[in-house]
Design an enzyme around this catalytic site. Structure first.
Site, PDB file in Angstrom:
ATOM      1  N   ARG A  54       0.839  -1.198   0.000  1.00 50.58           N
ATOM      2  CA  ARG A  54       0.000   0.000   0.000  1.00 50.58           C
ATOM      3  C   ARG A  54       0.863   1.232   0.000  1.00 50.58           C
ATOM      4  O   ARG A  54       1.915   1.256   0.627  1.00 50.58           O
ATOM      5  CB  ARG A  54      -0.827   0.061   1.281  1.00 50.58           C
ATOM      6  CG  ARG A  54      -1.737  -1.089   1.483  1.00 50.58           C
ATOM      7  CD  ARG A  54      -2.251  -1.010   2.922  1.00 50.58           C
ATOM      8  NE  ARG A  54      -2.970  -2.230   3.249  1.00 50.58           N
ATOM      9  CZ  ARG A  54      -3.385  -2.530   4.470  1.00 50.58           C
ATOM     10  NH1 ARG A  54      -3.138  -1.708   5.480  1.00 50.58           N
ATOM     11  NH2 ARG A  54      -4.031  -3.648   4.680  1.00 50.58           N
ATOM     12  N   ASP A  56       0.138   5.236   1.214  1.00 55.10           N
ATOM     13  CA  ASP A  56      -0.839   5.985   1.996  1.00 55.10           C
ATOM     14  C   ASP A  56      -1.501   7.088   1.177  1.00 55.10           C
ATOM     15  O   ASP A  56      -1.000   7.483   0.128  1.00 55.10           O
ATOM     16  CB  ASP A  56      -0.094   6.669   3.154  1.00 55.10           C
ATOM     17  CG  ASP A  56      -0.587   6.144   4.484  1.00 55.10           C
ATOM     18  OD1 ASP A  56      -1.409   5.222   4.491  1.00 55.10           O
ATOM     19  OD2 ASP A  56      -0.111   6.651   5.515  1.00 55.10           O
ATOM     20  N   ARG A 202       7.906   8.060   6.600  1.00 54.48           N
ATOM     21  CA  ARG A 202       7.520   9.422   7.008  1.00 54.48           C
ATOM     22  C   ARG A 202       7.867   9.688   8.470  1.00 54.48           C
ATOM     23  O   ARG A 202       8.245  10.808   8.828  1.00 54.48           O
ATOM     24  CB  ARG A 202       6.034   9.653   6.739  1.00 54.48           C
ATOM     25  CG  ARG A 202       5.717   9.751   5.245  1.00 54.48           C
ATOM     26  CD  ARG A 202       4.248   9.610   4.960  1.00 54.48           C
ATOM     27  NE  ARG A 202       3.481  10.600   5.707  1.00 54.48           N
ATOM     28  CZ  ARG A 202       2.155  10.543   5.859  1.00 54.48           C
ATOM     29  NH1 ARG A 202       1.474   9.545   5.335  1.00 54.48           N
ATOM     30  NH2 ARG A 202       1.540  11.482   6.532  1.00 54.48           N
TER      31      ARG A 202
END
Lengths: 254, 254
Positions: A54, A56, A202
Site C-alpha cells: 500500500r 498511503d 515518514r
C-alpha cells in the site's frame, strides 16, 4: 482448447494527491480501484490487481509494481500499458507492462523496495515543487542529516517508527541503505529495505528533521529505536514529499 | 501627512493548467484576476496588477513579473510575498517581492523575456511530467533540431509565426538566443528575445518539430520566415510544454 492465462506485471507511476492511497476503499477514490476500473473496461469483467504494497493517502509513486491475470487474447503483454493508459486519468500512468511467470507475486516476490522523500531547504516551494515536497527553510544540510540516518541500516526493530495501525507481527525490517543527498535543489532521503512498516519512512524523516533542527546529539536515534514506542519518535513528515521509487525482484525487471 | 505610495514588483510562478491565461477575463479564471483578488483581500480595496505580458491559456510561468502600487503601511516590500501566498491557491506562488522605482513598469521596462519549452522524447510521460511537456517518441535529438533554430537570432520579421489575433503593428522581434539542449531527460527549447508575438514560441516549436520529424532541409525555416504568412508555418505546439522562465530589467532583479 484451454484458454491460456497470462500473468502481467505493471510498473505504475502516480500523483497521489487526489487519491485516498493505493488500497481500494468503499467510498473514496483509490489508485488500485481506478486501475481495476480500467482493467474492467478492457476485459468486460472484473479483474483484480495486486500491488507490491500500500501507499498511503497522498503518497506518490514512480515505480509501484502490481500484477493481474488475464485470459484475453490479442493484446501482447507490452501493449497493456497503452491500452490501460487510454482508460486512466492523467495522474496515473502505466509506464510498462510485461508477462511474468505464473508464480510471480508483486508483493511476496519483492526483494527490495525503494522510497525517496523530497525536502526543499527553502521557505517557498514553487507551484511545480509544492505538491511533491516538504519545504523547510530551517533544514540542515545532508551531511548533518546523515549523522542521524547513519545507524538505520541492517536488521533493526522499527517499532518506534510504526503507525499504531500497523498490524505486522514482527517489526524488524532489513534496511540496505538510508541516506540524504542533494539533487536539483532538493534534499532527497533515499531508503532501500526489504519492506517497511506503516508510515515508517515518514516517521523516520519527520523525526530526523525534528531532531536535527533542534541540534540533538545524533545518538538520540539509537535511544528512540531502543524505546520500542511510537511516542519516542517525532511526528510523521507530510505525505506529499514521499515517493515509492521502485520495487525490485530477483531476475525480473518490471 | 501625505501617504507614501510604493511600487512593488512581484516575481510569480504558476501552474497554468487550471487558468484561462494571465489576462483577466469576464467569465473565466485568470492568473491576473486571482492575484488581484489576493491584493484586494490585503488592501480592503481593488488594486490593479500589471504583468510583463500575457501568457496564454494553459501556459506556465516560473518567472512572470508584475507590479502594483500600494499605500499600505506596515508591510515591508519583501513581506508581500508571504502575505499574498496566504490568500493564493497553491498553483500560484509569489516567489519574491521588492520595492522598485516609481517609473518601473513590468511590461515597458522589460529588456528581455525568456521562454522555455519542454519536449519529452518518449511515448509515455509520467504523471509528474505530463502536465508540463509535449511527449513525442519520434523527436529528433537537439543537434538535429538546432539546425532548424540556427537562423532565428537577430532582428527578424516573425509574421509567419504570429497568431492571427496578434495586434502588434511591427512583427519584428529581436532574438538573442534560440537553442535546444538536453536536461534531465527532456529536450528543452530556450529562447530569449526583447518581446514575442502572440503564440510565437509555440508556433516556432511546433514548426521546427514538424519539419525536423519530416526530415526537411533546415533551409525551409528561411522560406517560412520570408513567406510572411501564418499558413507557411506549422501548428502551434501544445500550451502545457511552455514556461515563461524569466523577465529581465536593466539594473533590477525582481
Amino acid at each position: 482448447m484451454r484458454e491460456e492465462v497470462r500473468r502481467i506485471a505493471l510498473r505504475l507511476a502516480y500523483d497521489g494527491t487526489a487519491y485516498a492511497g493505493w488500497q481500494m476503499q468503499a467510498t473514496e477514490r483509490s489508485v488500485q480501484g481506478t486501475v481495476e476500473s480500467a482493467l474492467q473496461r478492457i476485459h468486460g469483467q472484473r479483474v483484480s490487481l495486486t500491488g507490491s504494497g500500500r501507499t498511503d493517502s497522498g503518497v506518490h509513486a514512480r515505480g509501484q509494481v502490481a500484477h493481474f491475470d488475464t485470459d484475453m487474447e490479442g493484446i501482447p503483454a507490452e501493449k497493456f500499458s497503452l491500452a490501460l493508459n487510454r482508460h486512466l486519468p492523467g495522474d496515473i500512468r502505466v509506464m510498462s507492462s510485461r508477462q511474468v511467470p505464473p508464480d510471480f507475486h508483486a508483493r511476496y516476490s519483492a526483494c527490495w523496495r525503494e522510497y525517496r522523500y523530497y525536502l526543499l531547504p527553502r521557505r517557498i516551494a514553487d507551484p511545480f515543487q509544492r505538491p511533491f515536497c516538504w519545504a523547510r527553510r530551517d533544514l540542515p544540510g545532508p551531511p548533518v542529516l546523515n549523522r542521524y540516518a547513519a545507524g538505520l541500516t541492517g536488521s533493526r526493530d522499527f517499532t518506534s517508527f510504526a503507525a499504531e495501525r500497523d498490524e505486522s507481527k514482527s517489526k524488524v525490517r532489513r534496511i540496505r541503505s538510508a541516506a540524504f543527498y542533494p539533487a536539483e535543489g532538493f534534499t532527497v532521503f533515499r531508503i532501500v529495505g526489504n519492506a517497511f512498516l506503516w508510515r515508517m519512512v515518514r516517521a523516520l524523516v519527520g523525526t530526523i528533521v525534528e531532531r536535527a533542527v533542534r541540534g540533538d546529539d545524533p545518538a538520540v536515534m539509537e535511544e528512540i529505536l531502543a524505546a520500542g514506542s511510537r511516542d519516542a519518535a517525532g511526528a510523521a513528515a507530510p505525505a506529499r514529499g514521499l515517493f515509492l521509487h521502485g520495487v525490485y525482484y530477483d531476475g525480473i525487471i518490471v
